[in-house]
Design a protein around this motif. Structure first.
Motif, short mmCIF file in Angstrom:
data_model
loop_
_atom_site.label_atom_id
_atom_site.label_comp_id
_atom_site.label_asym_id
_atom_site.label_seq_id
_atom_site.Cartn_x
_atom_site.Cartn_y
_atom_site.Cartn_z
N GLU A 1 -0.03 -7.53 -5.22
CA GLU A 1 -1.28 -6.83 -4.96
C GLU A 1 -0.90 -5.41 -4.49
O GLU A 1 0.03 -5.25 -3.71
CB GLU A 1 -2.08 -7.53 -3.87
CG GLU A 1 -2.55 -8.92 -4.24
CD GLU A 1 -3.32 -9.58 -3.11
OE1 GLU A 1 -3.62 -8.89 -2.10
OE2 GLU A 1 -3.60 -10.78 -3.21
N TRP A 2 -1.61 -4.40 -4.99
CA TRP A 2 -1.25 -3.04 -4.62
C TRP A 2 -2.49 -2.17 -4.41
O TRP A 2 -3.56 -2.43 -4.97
CB TRP A 2 -0.34 -2.40 -5.67
CG TRP A 2 -0.93 -2.34 -7.06
CD1 TRP A 2 -0.72 -3.25 -8.07
CD2 TRP A 2 -1.84 -1.36 -7.59
NE1 TRP A 2 -1.44 -2.89 -9.19
CE2 TRP A 2 -2.13 -1.74 -8.92
CE3 TRP A 2 -2.44 -0.22 -7.08
CZ2 TRP A 2 -3.00 -0.99 -9.74
CZ3 TRP A 2 -3.31 0.53 -7.88
CH2 TRP A 2 -3.57 0.14 -9.19
N VAL A 3 -2.31 -1.16 -3.57
CA VAL A 3 -3.30 -0.12 -3.35
C VAL A 3 -2.53 1.20 -3.27
O VAL A 3 -1.46 1.26 -2.66
CB VAL A 3 -4.10 -0.32 -2.05
CG1 VAL A 3 -5.19 0.75 -1.91
CG2 VAL A 3 -4.70 -1.72 -1.99
N ILE A 4 -3.06 2.24 -3.89
CA ILE A 4 -2.42 3.55 -3.86
C ILE A 4 -3.36 4.55 -3.20
O ILE A 4 -4.54 4.64 -3.55
CB ILE A 4 -2.05 4.03 -5.27
CG1 ILE A 4 -0.92 3.13 -5.83
CG2 ILE A 4 -1.61 5.49 -5.28
CD1 ILE A 4 -0.61 3.37 -7.29
N LEU A 5 -2.81 5.29 -2.23
CA LEU A 5 -3.58 6.32 -1.53
C LEU A 5 -3.03 7.68 -1.92
O LEU A 5 -1.84 7.96 -1.74
CB LEU A 5 -3.46 6.13 -0.01
CG LEU A 5 -3.78 4.73 0.54
CD1 LEU A 5 -3.66 4.73 2.06
CD2 LEU A 5 -5.17 4.28 0.11
N VAL B 1 0.87 -1.18 0.00
CA VAL B 1 0.00 0.00 0.00
C VAL B 1 0.90 1.22 0.00
O VAL B 1 1.68 1.43 0.93
CB VAL B 1 -0.92 0.02 1.22
CG1 VAL B 1 -1.77 1.30 1.24
CG2 VAL B 1 -1.82 -1.22 1.25
N LYS B 2 0.84 1.99 -1.08
CA LYS B 2 1.71 3.16 -1.20
C LYS B 2 0.99 4.44 -0.78
O LYS B 2 -0.10 4.73 -1.26
CB LYS B 2 2.19 3.34 -2.64
CG LYS B 2 2.91 4.69 -2.85
CD LYS B 2 3.43 4.92 -4.23
CE LYS B 2 3.74 6.39 -4.48
NZ LYS B 2 4.57 7.03 -3.44
N LEU B 3 1.64 5.21 0.08
CA LEU B 3 1.17 6.55 0.39
C LEU B 3 1.71 7.49 -0.67
O LEU B 3 2.91 7.77 -0.72
CB LEU B 3 1.63 6.99 1.78
CG LEU B 3 1.11 8.37 2.21
CD1 LEU B 3 -0.41 8.32 2.42
CD2 LEU B 3 1.80 8.84 3.48
N SER B 4 0.84 7.97 -1.53
CA SER B 4 1.22 8.87 -2.61
C SER B 4 0.73 10.28 -2.27
O SER B 4 0.75 10.68 -1.10
CB SER B 4 0.62 8.36 -3.93
OG SER B 4 1.08 9.12 -5.02
N ALA B 5 0.32 11.04 -3.24
CA ALA B 5 -0.17 12.40 -3.02
C ALA B 5 -1.14 12.75 -4.12
O ALA B 5 -1.03 12.28 -5.26
CB ALA B 5 0.98 13.40 -2.99
N ILE B 6 -2.11 13.58 -3.80
CA ILE B 6 -3.05 14.04 -4.79
C ILE B 6 -2.31 14.68 -5.96
O ILE B 6 -1.28 15.33 -5.77
CB ILE B 6 -4.07 15.02 -4.16
CG1 ILE B 6 -5.28 15.22 -5.08
CG2 ILE B 6 -3.42 16.33 -3.77
CD1 ILE B 6 -6.44 15.93 -4.40
#
Length: 284
Positions: free
Chosen positions: A127-131, A95-100
């Protein structure tokens, strides 16, 4: 076992607490375990996000990993390194903490670095999730010093409006994404329920504190000088000026329903965050 990088940061620390509350086994990657003051029950792993050896050791035996890898221009490939370490260790989900607005060159070097990181995560084979959170409500903690000194708060964003998001909402979604496979392959843009300008936030915070919160608008040269004086490199300061201009011109005036979709309740408003943290500004 769940690994949390950026474990002493605004989001990482709250993710640790959220996971512990759910009864999960948690390991925290931190440069200095002795000084990190991790919650009881957290296993500490010494190292940082660009240390390949430390990453390999920290990822061993991990099922899911929370990746916080972009802190500045020098971190353009750190997400790629973490994703590769996760794959080599047999981690199942990241799970990656990204940015708007990640990947939008108008947002400066940080946005570009997050865009590259997202590409690496999607191409990892895991498996991935991006925030993609908008600006954190907690960013106004930088106002506490001037407020205690009775000085106006420096404002580099003009009247640019943003979908200010409560870090607790972001951390709650991160914890859910680390545990629940139903979020796999999703990119969530996380905002509060309304857009706010710095003037709006100052007004809300002033009401909560029972005192006027005055802003002092900075020119671009004043912003650059303030950043450099705070320890930013000239390159980083110039990159931040591009991001500041993007926000000031309305580029980040975005509200989504992703927080409500994931959590099944409305996103917290800035007023709620301000009430819960008024003590950090000297309020009762």
């Amino acid at each position: 076992m769940i690994l949390v990088t950026g474990a002493t940061g605004t989001i990482g620390g709250e993710v640790l607490r959220q996971l512990l509350a759910r009864g999960e086994k948690v390991r925290a990657l931190t440069r200095d375990p002795a000084a990190a003051q991790l919650p009881p029950g957290v296993e500490a792993a010494r190292g940082h996000h660009r240390d390949a050896g430390a990453l390999a050791a920290a990822m061993t035996g991990v099922d899911s990993a929370f990746l916080v890898g972009v802190f500045g221009p020098e971190d353009a490939d750190s997400d790629r390194g973490m994703a590769e370490a996760a794959r080599a260790a047999g981690v199942r989900r990241i799970v990656k903490l990204s940015a708007i607005m990640a990947g939008d060159t108008r947002t400066g070097l940080g946005g570009v670095a997050h865009g590259r990181g997202e590409e690496a995560v999607r191409a990892s084979g895991l498996e991935w999730v991006i925030l993609r959170p908008s600006v954190f409500a907690s960013n106004t903690l930088s106002w506490a010093g001037p407020l205690r000194s009775g000085e106006p708060v420096p404002n580099m964003l003009g009247s640019g409006r943003q979908g200010v998001v409560d870090p607790r909402d972001v951390a709650e979604i991160a914890a859910a994404a680390l545990i629940d496979p139903g979020h796999t392959g999703r990119t969530y843009t996380l905002t509060g329920p309304e857009t706010l300008s710095p003037q709006d936030q100052a007004g809300v915070l002033g009401e909560v504190l029972g005192r006027r919160v005055e802003l002092r608008d900075l020119t671009p040269p004043e912003t650059r000088a303030l950043l450099v004086a705070s320890g930013w490199s000239e390159e980083s300061a110039q990159a931040m000026l591009r991001s500041v201009r993007f926000v000031a011109e309305g580029g980040n005036e975005v509200v989504t329903g992703d927080v409500a979709e994931v959590l099944g309740r409305p996103a917290r408003m800035y007023r709620e965050w301000a009430r819960d943290h008024r003590g950090m500004f000297g309020g009762g």
